[in-house]
Design a protein around this motif. Structure first.
Motif, PDB file in Angstrom:
ATOM      1  N   LEU A 290     101.586 -46.390  26.260  1.00  0.00           N
ATOM      2  CA  LEU A 290     102.395 -47.447  25.637  1.00  0.00           C
ATOM      3  C   LEU A 290     102.866 -47.073  24.244  1.00  0.00           C
ATOM      4  O   LEU A 290     104.039 -47.271  23.905  1.00  0.00           O
ATOM      5  N   VAL A 291     101.963 -46.508  23.424  1.00  0.00           N
ATOM      6  CA  VAL A 291     102.351 -46.145  22.057  1.00  0.00           C
ATOM      7  C   VAL A 291     103.375 -45.008  22.072  1.00  0.00           C
ATOM      8  O   VAL A 291     104.286 -44.977  21.245  1.00  0.00           O
ATOM      9  N   GLY A 292     103.231 -44.085  23.023  1.00  0.00           N
ATOM     10  CA  GLY A 292     104.250 -43.043  23.176  1.00  0.00           C
ATOM     11  C   GLY A 292     105.613 -43.649  23.505  1.00  0.00           C
ATOM     12  O   GLY A 292     106.655 -43.202  22.991  1.00  0.00           O
ATOM     13  N   TYR A 293     105.589 -44.684  24.335  1.00  0.00           N
ATOM     14  CA  TYR A 293     106.831 -45.405  24.675  1.00  0.00           C
ATOM     15  C   TYR A 293     107.414 -46.091  23.445  1.00  0.00           C
ATOM     16  O   TYR A 293     108.633 -46.062  23.213  1.00  0.00           O
ATOM     17  N   TYR A 294     106.539 -46.680  22.612  1.00  0.00           N
ATOM     18  CA  TYR A 294     107.020 -47.335  21.388  1.00  0.00           C
ATOM     19  C   TYR A 294     107.667 -46.320  20.438  1.00  0.00           C
ATOM     20  O   TYR A 294     108.685 -46.615  19.804  1.00  0.00           O
ATOM     21  N   VAL A 295     107.072 -45.133  20.353  1.00  0.00           N
ATOM     22  CA  VAL A 295     107.629 -44.084  19.474  1.00  0.00           C
ATOM     23  C   VAL A 295     109.045 -43.742  19.913  1.00  0.00           C
ATOM     24  O   VAL A 295     109.967 -43.629  19.081  1.00  0.00           O
ATOM     25  N   ILE A 296     109.240 -43.573  21.215  1.00  0.00           N
ATOM     26  CA  ILE A 296     110.563 -43.219  21.740  1.00  0.00           C
ATOM     27  C   ILE A 296     111.574 -44.333  21.464  1.00  0.00           C
ATOM     28  O   ILE A 296     112.685 -44.085  20.971  1.00  0.00           O
ATOM     29  N   MET A 297     111.184 -45.573  21.736  1.00  0.00           N
ATOM     30  CA  MET A 297     112.107 -46.701  21.575  1.00  0.00           C
ATOM     31  C   MET A 297     112.435 -46.970  20.106  1.00  0.00           C
ATOM     32  O   MET A 297     113.590 -47.250  19.757  1.00  0.00           O
ATOM     33  N   GLU A 298     111.421 -46.876  19.226  1.00  0.00           N
ATOM     34  CA  GLU A 298     111.668 -47.139  17.810  1.00  0.00           C
ATOM     35  C   GLU A 298     112.498 -46.028  17.172  1.00  0.00           C
ATOM     36  O   GLU A 298     113.297 -46.279  16.272  1.00  0.00           O
ATOM     37  N   SER A 299     112.325 -44.792  17.626  1.00  0.00           N
ATOM     38  CA  SER A 299     113.130 -43.692  17.086  1.00  0.00           C
ATOM     39  C   SER A 299     114.593 -43.839  17.501  1.00  0.00           C
ATOM     40  O   SER A 299     115.500 -43.460  16.759  1.00  0.00           O
ATOM     41  N   LYS A 300     114.818 -44.421  18.695  1.00  0.00           N
ATOM     42  CA  LYS A 300     116.200 -44.660  19.137  1.00  0.00           C
ATOM     43  C   LYS A 300     116.886 -45.718  18.271  1.00  0.00           C
ATOM     44  O   LYS A 300     118.098 -45.676  18.062  1.00  0.00           O
ATOM     45  N   SER A 301     116.082 -46.675  17.788  1.00  0.00           N
ATOM     46  CA  SER A 301     116.651 -47.737  16.938  1.00  0.00           C
ATOM     47  C   SER A 301     116.678 -47.346  15.460  1.00  0.00           C
ATOM     48  O   SER A 301     117.020 -48.162  14.605  1.00  0.00           O
ATOM     49  N   ASN A 302     116.272 -46.079  15.155  1.00  0.00           N
ATOM     50  CA  ASN A 302     116.289 -45.540  13.783  1.00  0.00           C
ATOM     51  C   ASN A 302     115.415 -46.344  12.813  1.00  0.00           C
ATOM     52  O   ASN A 302     115.711 -46.417  11.614  1.00  0.00           O
ATOM     53  N   ASP A 303     114.345 -46.946  13.330  1.00  0.00           N
ATOM     54  CA  ASP A 303     113.382 -47.638  12.472  1.00  0.00           C
ATOM     55  C   ASP A 303     112.310 -46.629  12.072  1.00  0.00           C
ATOM     56  O   ASP A 303     111.339 -46.396  12.797  1.00  0.00           O
ATOM     57  N   ILE A 304     112.469 -46.006  10.890  1.00  0.00           N
ATOM     58  CA  ILE A 304     111.603 -44.901  10.482  1.00  0.00           C
ATOM     59  C   ILE A 304     110.162 -45.360  10.279  1.00  0.00           C
ATOM     60  O   ILE A 304     109.216 -44.701  10.718  1.00  0.00           O
ATOM     61  N   LEU A 313      99.414 -43.928  14.996  1.00  0.00           N
ATOM     62  CA  LEU A 313      98.513 -44.583  15.949  1.00  0.00           C
ATOM     63  C   LEU A 313      98.307 -43.724  17.195  1.00  0.00           C
ATOM     64  O   LEU A 313      97.196 -43.629  17.713  1.00  0.00           O
ATOM     65  N   LEU A 314      99.381 -43.087  17.655  1.00  0.00           N
ATOM     66  CA  LEU A 314      99.282 -42.203  18.816  1.00  0.00           C
ATOM     67  C   LEU A 314      98.354 -41.025  18.517  1.00  0.00           C
ATOM     68  O   LEU A 314      97.514 -40.659  19.354  1.00  0.00           O
ATOM     69  N   THR A 315      98.475 -40.468  17.311  1.00  0.00           N
ATOM     70  CA  THR A 315      97.614 -39.350  16.905  1.00  0.00           C
ATOM     71  C   THR A 315      96.155 -39.778  16.856  1.00  0.00           C
ATOM     72  O   THR A 315      95.263 -39.067  17.339  1.00  0.00           O
ATOM     73  N   SER A 316      95.887 -40.966  16.278  1.00  0.00           N
ATOM     74  CA  SER A 316      94.503 -41.424  16.142  1.00  0.00           C
ATOM     75  C   SER A 316      93.880 -41.724  17.501  1.00  0.00           C
ATOM     76  O   SER A 316      92.711 -41.399  17.742  1.00  0.00           O
ATOM     77  N   LEU A 317      94.647 -42.325  18.413  1.00  0.00           N
ATOM     78  CA  LEU A 317      94.128 -42.606  19.757  1.00  0.00           C
ATOM     79  C   LEU A 317      93.831 -41.323  20.519  1.00  0.00           C
ATOM     80  O   LEU A 317      92.792 -41.200  21.184  1.00  0.00           O
ATOM     81  N   THR A 318      94.747 -40.368  20.404  1.00  0.00           N
ATOM     82  CA  THR A 318      94.552 -39.083  21.085  1.00  0.00           C
ATOM     83  C   THR A 318      93.341 -38.360  20.516  1.00  0.00           C
ATOM     84  O   THR A 318      92.532 -37.788  21.264  1.00  0.00           O
TER      85      THR A 318
END
Length: 402
Positions: A290-304, A313-318
């Protein structure tokens, strides 16, 4: 003077092993207590109730909001990740409380090991492992609280106050949206109070997650240190050492006794970490997706800010699930090494039937306890790769369907 110096070194070494974990576990009421006074018991239970309440304060209103009020699919999916994280934290906290006796037993055994170590080489082995465990705890805590700082503080600041023109008011956006069926959090001071309580509850959840990872690292690394000490003893089983007994029989008894102590310690460790590891295994598989999906979607919307937050968060979970799998692999590998070390000594020099003790040690090493997630999945590097592969597969399905 000599006794005071020994006592000082003992306290120093024990703190090196468990100080960071004590700092994380004690404030949230899950550090095992030796005292049994009624006042302290009540305080302990009150702390547990408050922590359960804070996690529920995030989960329940947000769940109602997601299932009854949110219509947009992405906004629903965007809140599933935090809700899963709440369930993980709740499960881990419950596991800490229900296995308090096992945790206490492990801590007492760690203290006993530090108190009874005398030989310098053995002490150096334990110090090296204790420092390694401390580094693991520090890195895990850093990643987890970095995610907390971005998700609970940086993102709301970057969004700023939201203006509701219909009601003619402005309010702080909540990290976990609150259902209006329960209370309308747009109005002051309700908005500020709920935001502050969510901040505390978020710190608690990230603290529980860090504590779980830290406790697992501390217990497993100490077991590895004791197994290395045992292998060091095996090297001197035939000819002895200055701190060892003069007879072969006594040295064999010491080696077997140490091996049994390690196996009993690992039994308590396995019981302590089973449910925690299962929550980590299932939760991280879903949340990494899910967090990987959020990264992709937020990067598409240019929300840095949001993109960086979800990436952390993805790094910490991994990293969290990697630590659990890595220490499981480390323990299993060290158990096998005991058998190999036993075979590599000059066992043929042992007189008569004394050689049979080596067979017993090798057999026990080959069937030693392995750390598992819920007694179903063995914790290993292979398990970690399977988690990542599964999360990526779910991510591809999610991207395709949405």
């Amino acid at each position: 003077m000599q006794n005071s110096r020994i006592e000082y070194e003992y306290e120093k070494h024990v703190n090196l092993s468990m100080q960071l974990n004590r700092w994380m576990l004690k404030p949230i009421g899950i550090w095992p207590r030796s005292d049994i006074s009624r006042t302290k018991k009540c305080y302990h239970w009150l702390t547990n109730i408050i922590c359960y309440g804070l996690i529920s304060f995030l989960f329940v209103p947000c769940s109602v909001y997601v299932f009854l009020e949110v219509e947009d699919l992405y906004n629903k999916i965007k809140l599933f990740g935090p809700l899963i994280f709440c369930i993980m934290a709740f499960t881990k906290y419950y596991s800490f409380i229900s296995h308090e006796n096992d945790i206490r037993e492990c801590i007492e055994r760690i203290k006993w090991d530090w108190k009874n170590i005398t030989y310098s080489d053995d002490k150096n082995i334990m110090l090296e492992n204790a420092n390694f465990g401390r580094r693991l705890v520090t890195i895990c805590t850093f990643f987890m609280y970095s995610g907390f700082a971005f998700y609970y503080i940086a993102v709301p600041i970057s969004v700023g106050k939201i203006q509701d023109e219909d009601a003619n008011l402005t309010f702080i956006p909540l990290v976990f949206p609150f259902s209006r069926l329960i209370i309308d959090t747009r109005y002051s001071p309700t908005n500020e109070i709920v935001f502050f309580l969510q901040l505390i509850a978020g710190a608690l959840m990230h603290g529980v997650t860090s504590a779980a990872c830290g406790l697992a690292a501390m217990l497993a690394v100490h077991a590895c240190g004791q197994m290395e000490v045992l292998m060091n003893w095996l090297k001197h089983l035939i000819d002895g050492r200055s701190d060892m007994s003069d007879t072969v029989d006594a040295r064999i008894a010491s080696v077997v006794s140490q091996h049994v102590r390690i196996l009993k310690y690992l039994t308590h460790t396995e019981r302590t970490l089973q449910l925690i590891s299962m929550a980590e295994f299932l939760g991280c598989t879903l949340d990494i997706c899910l967090v990987g999906y959020y990264v992709i979607m937020e990067s598409k919307s240019n929300d840095i800010t949001s993109t960086v937050t979800y990436a952390i968060l993805l790094t910490s979970l991994t990293f969290n699930i990697f630590i659990f799998c890595y220490i499981g692999d480390l323990v299993a590998e060290q158990c096998k090494k005991i058998g190999e070390a036993t075979y590599m000594i000059e066992w043929y020099r042992l007189p008569g039937n004394k050689k049979l003790c080596c067979i017993l040690i090798i057999a026990m090493s080959n069937s030693s306890i392995k750390l598992t997630a819920g007694n179903m999945v063995e914790l290993s590097i292979e398990t970690f790769t399977n988690v990542v592969k599964t999360a990526v597969a779910f991510l591809n399905v999610l991207r395709t369907t949405t």
